[in-house]
Design an enzyme around this catalytic site. Structure first.
Site, mmCIF file in Angstrom:
data_model
loop_
_atom_site.group_PDB
_atom_site.id
_atom_site.type_symbol
_atom_site.label_atom_id
_atom_site.label_comp_id
_atom_site.label_asym_id
_atom_site.label_seq_id
_atom_site.Cartn_x
_atom_site.Cartn_y
_atom_site.Cartn_z
ATOM 1 N N ARG A 100 0.818 -1.204 0.000
ATOM 2 C CA ARG A 100 0.000 0.000 0.000
ATOM 3 C C ARG A 100 0.859 1.264 0.000
ATOM 4 O O ARG A 100 0.394 2.333 -0.405
ATOM 5 C CB ARG A 100 -0.961 -0.027 1.184
ATOM 6 N N GLU A 203 -12.995 -0.185 -2.036
ATOM 7 C CA GLU A 203 -12.582 0.727 -0.971
ATOM 8 C C GLU A 203 -12.784 2.167 -1.423
ATOM 9 O O GLU A 203 -12.765 2.468 -2.625
ATOM 10 C CB GLU A 203 -11.101 0.524 -0.629
#
Length: 253
Positions: A100, A203
Site C-alpha cells: 500500500r 474501498e
C-alpha cells in the site's frame, strides 16, 4: 436515509428486516496477496449485465472502517482518523503495508497516504479478519485478536471531503483500478455493480484527516464494548456517537 432501532440503514439489519430465504453459499475467497492479485486481474468486467439502480452513487452512502478498540482509544485522543497514525493493534502485515506504500492513485500519491474505508459493511477483509486472519495480509496481532475486540465505524461519504479516490478492489493489489473524485468514483461504482453488486472488495480512500465527529455510528459486538467505547470517548472529552450493539456482524462467516 431511514434507519432501524439498531442504527443500521433500512434493510441491513437481520433482526428488523429478516431474510426470507437463505443466502447462497459464498465461494471460498483467496487468503494470500498473490492469490488476491490473480483473482482481481482475472475477474471479468461485463458492463450492463446487471443494471445499476439510478440511486447508486457515492454521495449519500456510508462507508466503514474497522479498528481495534485499543486503537480507537488513541484515535479518540487524537480526535481524528489519520493515515500516518501508528495503530496500537496493527492488524496489517509488513507485506500489506509495503504494497500500500508503493501502490499509487492516479495523481501519484501512495495508497498509504489515505484513510481507507470499505464500501460494504460486511467486506471481504472484515470477513477474513473475524475468520482468523489467515494469509499474508494479516499480522500476528490480527490472528491473536478476537472479533469482539474490534469496532466498526460508519462514516457518511459526504463528511469525508472532496479529496477521495474510489478503488474497485484491494487498494494494494495490482489489478485494482482507481477513480478520483465523487463523479468519477460514482461512475466506477456503477460499473463495478455488474460484477460485484455487494462491493465487498471495493474501498474508498479519503485524504483525511477524518475528524471523529464525522462518525455516524460505532457498531460493537456486546454491551461491555459499548460501555468501553463510551468511556474512552468521555476520557477524550468527546461526545460519544451513536453506538449500535449488533453481535451477528462479529461472528465468523
Amino acid at each position: 436515509m431511514a434507519e432501524c432501532i439498531h442504527g443500521f440503514d433500512e434493510g441491513l439489519c437481520d433482526i428488523c428486516y429478516p431474510r426470507t430465504a437463505p443466502e447462497p453459499v459464498r465461494a471460498v475467497r483467496t487468503s494470500t496477496i498473490r492469490e488476491t492479485r490473480t483473482t482481481r486481474a482475472s475477474t471479468p468486467r461485463v458492463a450492463g449485465v446487471v443494471s445499476a439502480p439510478p440511486s447508486l452513487k457515492l454521495p449519500g452512502r456510508r462507508v466503514f472502517h474497522v479498528t481495534h478498540v485499543r486503537t480507537l482509544e488513541s484515535i479518540a485522543l487524537d480526535g481524528a482518523l489519520r493515515a500516518d497514525a501508528v495503530p496500537d493493534v496493527d492488524v496489517s502485515s509488513a507485506t500489506t503495508r509495503e504494497l500500500r506504500a508503493t501502490a499509487t492513485v492516479p495523481d501519484g500519491r501512495a495508497v498509504a497516504e489515505f484513510v481507507a474505508f470499505a464500501l460494504a459493511q460486511d467486506s471481504t477483509r472484515w470477513e477474513q479478519l473475524r475468520d482468523g486472519a489467515e494469509g499474508a495480509h494479516w499480522s500476528d496481532a490480527a490472528r491473536a485478536a478476537r472479533p469482539t475486540e474490534f469496532v466498526l465505524l460508519a462514516v457518511p461519504v459526504d463528511a469525508l471531503g472532496a479529496d477521495l479516490v474510489f478503488a474497485d478492489g484491494d487498494s494494494g493489489a495490482s489489478g485494482t483500478r482507481f477513480a478520483a473524485g465523487l463523479d468519477a468514483g460514482t461512475a466506477a461504482l456503477r460499473r463495478l455493480h455488474a460484477s460485484d453488486p455487494d462491493f465487498r472488495d471495493a474501498e474508498l480512500l479519503a485524504a483525511g484527516p477524518v475528524p471523529l465527529d464525522a462518525v455516524a455510528i460505532v457498531t460493537v459486538a456486546n454491551d461491555r464494548v459499548r460501555d468501553e467505547v463510551r468511556t474512552l470517548f468521555a476520557n477524550a472529552g468527546l461526545p460519544a456517537p451513536r453506538i449500535a450493539v449488533y453481535p451477528p456482524l462479529f461472528q465468523s462467516a
